[in-house]
Design a protein around this motif. Structure first.
Motif, PDB file in Angstrom:
ATOM      1  N   SER A 146     -21.310  -6.817  66.064  1.00 44.06           N
ATOM      2  CA  SER A 146     -21.349  -6.359  67.446  1.00 44.06           C
ATOM      3  C   SER A 146     -20.761  -4.963  67.541  1.00 44.06           C
ATOM      4  O   SER A 146     -19.622  -4.739  67.142  1.00 44.06           O
ATOM      5  CB  SER A 146     -20.542  -7.324  68.331  1.00 44.06           C
ATOM      6  N   PHE A 147     -21.556  -4.036  68.059  1.00 37.72           N
ATOM      7  CA  PHE A 147     -21.052  -2.668  68.156  1.00 37.72           C
ATOM      8  C   PHE A 147     -21.709  -1.922  69.315  1.00 37.72           C
ATOM      9  O   PHE A 147     -22.777  -2.282  69.797  1.00 37.72           O
ATOM     10  CB  PHE A 147     -21.290  -1.907  66.845  1.00 37.72           C
ATOM     11  N   LEU A 148     -21.030  -0.885  69.752  1.00 36.67           N
ATOM     12  CA  LEU A 148     -21.569   0.020  70.758  1.00 36.67           C
ATOM     13  C   LEU A 148     -22.614   0.915  70.107  1.00 36.67           C
ATOM     14  O   LEU A 148     -22.490   1.261  68.937  1.00 36.67           O
ATOM     15  CB  LEU A 148     -20.461   0.892  71.337  1.00 36.67           C
ATOM     16  N   HIS A 149     -23.618   1.283  70.873  1.00 37.22           N
ATOM     17  CA  HIS A 149     -24.629   2.198  70.363  1.00 37.22           C
ATOM     18  C   HIS A 149     -24.700   3.365  71.331  1.00 37.22           C
ATOM     19  O   HIS A 149     -25.337   3.273  72.387  1.00 37.22           O
ATOM     20  CB  HIS A 149     -25.982   1.498  70.244  1.00 37.22           C
ATOM     21  N   THR A 150     -24.023   4.454  70.986  1.00 39.63           N
ATOM     22  CA  THR A 150     -23.874   5.571  71.916  1.00 39.63           C
ATOM     23  C   THR A 150     -25.192   6.238  72.265  1.00 39.63           C
ATOM     24  O   THR A 150     -25.325   6.864  73.310  1.00 39.63           O
ATOM     25  CB  THR A 150     -22.917   6.631  71.338  1.00 39.63           C
ATOM     26  N   LYS A 151     -26.185   6.094  71.402  1.00 40.53           N
ATOM     27  CA  LYS A 151     -27.504   6.670  71.678  1.00 40.53           C
ATOM     28  C   LYS A 151     -28.505   5.580  72.045  1.00 40.53           C
ATOM     29  O   LYS A 151     -29.693   5.703  71.816  1.00 40.53           O
ATOM     30  CB  LYS A 151     -27.999   7.469  70.477  1.00 40.53           C
ATOM     31  N   GLU A 152     -27.970   4.525  72.620  1.00 41.28           N
ATOM     32  CA  GLU A 152     -28.801   3.367  72.945  1.00 41.28           C
ATOM     33  C   GLU A 152     -29.897   3.717  73.954  1.00 41.28           C
ATOM     34  O   GLU A 152     -29.630   4.318  74.996  1.00 41.28           O
ATOM     35  CB  GLU A 152     -27.932   2.246  73.517  1.00 41.28           C
ATOM     36  N   THR A 153     -31.106   3.345  73.608  1.00 43.61           N
ATOM     37  CA  THR A 153     -32.238   3.587  74.502  1.00 43.61           C
ATOM     38  C   THR A 153     -32.905   2.274  74.891  1.00 43.61           C
ATOM     39  O   THR A 153     -34.037   2.275  75.365  1.00 43.61           O
ATOM     40  CB  THR A 153     -33.275   4.496  73.813  1.00 43.61           C
ATOM     41  N   ARG A 154     -32.207   1.175  74.673  1.00 42.33           N
ATOM     42  CA  ARG A 154     -32.817  -0.125  74.946  1.00 42.33           C
ATOM     43  C   ARG A 154     -32.272  -0.784  76.201  1.00 42.33           C
ATOM     44  O   ARG A 154     -32.800  -1.783  76.675  1.00 42.33           O
ATOM     45  CB  ARG A 154     -32.621  -1.043  73.741  1.00 42.33           C
ATOM     46  N   TYR A 155     -31.176  -0.277  76.708  1.00 38.87           N
ATOM     47  CA  TYR A 155     -30.597  -0.839  77.921  1.00 38.87           C
ATOM     48  C   TYR A 155     -31.394  -0.386  79.136  1.00 38.87           C
ATOM     49  O   TYR A 155     -31.693   0.797  79.300  1.00 38.87           O
ATOM     50  CB  TYR A 155     -29.144  -0.396  78.061  1.00 38.87           C
ATOM     51  N   SER A 156     -31.717  -1.319  79.997  1.00 39.23           N
ATOM     52  CA  SER A 156     -32.467  -1.014  81.213  1.00 39.23           C
ATOM     53  C   SER A 156     -31.543  -1.125  82.419  1.00 39.23           C
ATOM     54  O   SER A 156     -30.773  -2.090  82.540  1.00 39.23           O
ATOM     55  CB  SER A 156     -33.641  -1.991  81.370  1.00 39.23           C
ATOM     56  N   VAL A 157     -31.633  -0.159  83.306  1.00 45.92           N
ATOM     57  CA  VAL A 157     -30.811  -0.194  84.519  1.00 45.92           C
ATOM     58  C   VAL A 157     -31.158  -1.396  85.385  1.00 45.92           C
ATOM     59  O   VAL A 157     -30.372  -1.786  86.256  1.00 45.92           O
ATOM     60  CB  VAL A 157     -30.960   1.110  85.333  1.00 45.92           C
ATOM     61  N   ASN A 158     -32.315  -1.986  85.157  1.00 50.13           N
ATOM     62  CA  ASN A 158     -32.680  -3.187  85.913  1.00 50.13           C
ATOM     63  C   ASN A 158     -31.747  -4.353  85.621  1.00 50.13           C
ATOM     64  O   ASN A 158     -31.695  -5.322  86.379  1.00 50.13           O
ATOM     65  CB  ASN A 158     -34.121  -3.597  85.587  1.00 50.13           C
ATOM     66  N   MET A 159     -31.006  -4.268  84.514  1.00 51.15           N
ATOM     67  CA  MET A 159     -30.059  -5.318  84.158  1.00 51.15           C
ATOM     68  C   MET A 159     -28.700  -5.134  84.826  1.00 51.15           C
ATOM     69  O   MET A 159     -27.865  -6.035  84.791  1.00 51.15           O
ATOM     70  CB  MET A 159     -29.835  -5.338  82.628  1.00 51.15           C
ATOM     71  N   SER A 160     -28.467  -3.964  85.384  1.00 47.04           N
ATOM     72  CA  SER A 160     -27.117  -3.562  85.753  1.00 47.04           C
ATOM     73  C   SER A 160     -26.443  -4.464  86.788  1.00 47.04           C
ATOM     74  O   SER A 160     -25.223  -4.548  86.838  1.00 47.04           O
ATOM     75  CB  SER A 160     -27.116  -2.118  86.253  1.00 47.04           C
ATOM     76  N   SER A 161     -27.222  -5.150  87.626  1.00 47.69           N
ATOM     77  CA  SER A 161     -26.615  -6.018  88.627  1.00 47.69           C
ATOM     78  C   SER A 161     -25.907  -7.210  88.000  1.00 47.69           C
ATOM     79  O   SER A 161     -25.008  -7.800  88.597  1.00 47.69           O
ATOM     80  CB  SER A 161     -27.675  -6.511  89.619  1.00 47.69           C
ATOM     81  N   VAL A 162     -26.298  -7.555  86.773  1.00 44.30           N
ATOM     82  CA  VAL A 162     -25.679  -8.681  86.071  1.00 44.30           C
ATOM     83  C   VAL A 162     -24.966  -8.228  84.800  1.00 44.30           C
ATOM     84  O   VAL A 162     -23.863  -8.678  84.495  1.00 44.30           O
ATOM     85  CB  VAL A 162     -26.737  -9.763  85.722  1.00 44.30           C
TER      86      VAL A 162
END
Length: 370
Positions: free
Chosen positions: A180-196
């Motif tokens: 498990s790690f942070l990915h500073t250049k992550e391009t897979r996270y969608s803002v549509n998830m942000s509410s949860v």
């Protein structure tokens, strides 16, 4: 006659007031629902201490969970691994295609007879069905209270040590092993998830994990994070296709669910301090080639030629993993003691697996202590 228009205006105004009030109420309810969802995730699994002393049975088991496309091509290797081992120390579960049965006609190892899940589903690589299948494996294994450690494996995984060493290694640690790690250049996270799922809780890592019982329960009981992944975390179509052009034109993210789900879920539940943040399964990724090729990375395959004593010895010598995105070196430990990082490796051809068996490369490890 002159009062009727005023009366009508009053009725219209009253109607608008009701509509506005209803709209405000609905907005408030939606915001409250989002807040409750977030709080539910935050309190979904309060940190628990699940050391062996909490288990009242005679012997804790390690549950080996195989995620298979159909059969198990390396079943003969695992037959050698389990041979002579007291079956009170382990359990075996296999998720295969619906309707596939492991018997004397479909497997070369008796240890897999009838170990398939009867509620399996069709799995498509890179889609949420992969997570769903993993959750089914954990759910089946949790039915046996003796199962205290859960190891998720692919159908091309091979053990690097004998059963005794792997059992002691996994059982001795009160922590899960989750890359498990942070990915500073992550391009897979969608803002549509942000509410949860807040972006700061988004994690990445290998899907091949080993978890303690309480963490397996979190994975199975999750009814909040998984639906969000199912809706918003989707892999992109093959590059060059019309579907891919439309996918990226819509500003969608190429999200591979099984590389993020468990890591993000456990992080959101505040369980990172109960994890060794690394995988137990060694994988070599082919990072060479064109830009197109790097969009479809797959593990390097171990064949008969590159799976000899020298190669296996080099894997066993690895004692730390460096995470560039976090500038973090993870020194490999089990129960606070230094240990080799990897217990398994993937992915192996049948020829490579035959060599491992023939040359005793997963043989006795009596001289290795924990």
């Amino acid at each position: 006659m002159t009062r009727k228009p005023a009366s009508r205006r009053g009725v219209v105004w009253l109607g608008w007031k009701l509509v506005i009030a209803l709209s405000v109420s609905l907005c408030l309810l939606a915001l409250l629902r989002i807040q409750l969802q977030y709080r539910s995730v935050a309190t979904l699994a309060p940190p628990l201490s699940v050391a062996l002393r909490d288990y009242s049975g005679d012997r804790p088991k390690v549950a080996f969970l195989f995620l298979a496309r159909r059969d198990l091509p390396l079943d003969f290797l695992w037959d050698s691994f389990f041979k002579g081992v007291d079956q009170a120390n382990y359990s075996v579960y296999v998720h295969s295609v619906p309707g596939f049965v492991f018997n004397e006609e479909t497997t070369r190892s008796q240890y897999f007879y009838n170990r398939q899940l009867n509620n399996s589903i069709k799995v498509i690589w890179g889609e949420s069905s992969m997570i769903a299948a993993e959750r089914l494996l954990f759910a089946s294994a949790l039915e046996d209270l003796s199962n205290q450690r859960f190891v998720l494996l692919s159908d091309r995984c091979a053990p690097l040590y004998d059963f005794g060493y792997i059992y002691r290694y996994v059982i001795s640690s009160p922590r899960s092993f989750v890359d498990s790690f942070l990915h500073t250049k992550e391009t897979r996270y969608s803002v549509n998830m942000s509410s949860v799922i807040p972006e700061e809780k988004w994690r990445k890592g290998s899907q091949w994990i080993s978890v303690i019982r309480s963490h397996a329960e979190v994975i199975v009981n999750d009814g909040i994070v998984f639906p969000v992944f199912k809706k918003f975390c989707k892999r992109a179509p093959p590059l060059g296709s019309q579907e891919a052009w439309l996918f990226f034109r819509q500003n969608r993210r190429n999200c591979i669910p099984d590389e993020h789900y468990v890591q993000t879920l456990l992080t959101m539940c505040g369980l990172e301090n109960e994890m060794e943040r690394r995988t137990l399964t060694y994988t070599v990724w082919n990072v060479s080639g064109s830009k197109y090729e790097t969009q479809t990375w797959h593990p390097v395959t171990f064949t008969f030629e590159n799976s000899g004593p020298g190669q296996i010895k080099e894997i066993k010598k690895i004692d730390h993993v460096y995470y560039e995105t976090e500038s973090r070196t993870e020194w490999c430990k089990a129960d606070s003691k230094p240990v080799p990082c990897f217990l398994f490796a993937r992915k192996f051809t049948e020829g490579a697996a035959m060599r491992l068996v023939k040359e005793g490369l997963i043989g006795s490890s009596k001289n290795i202590t924990l």
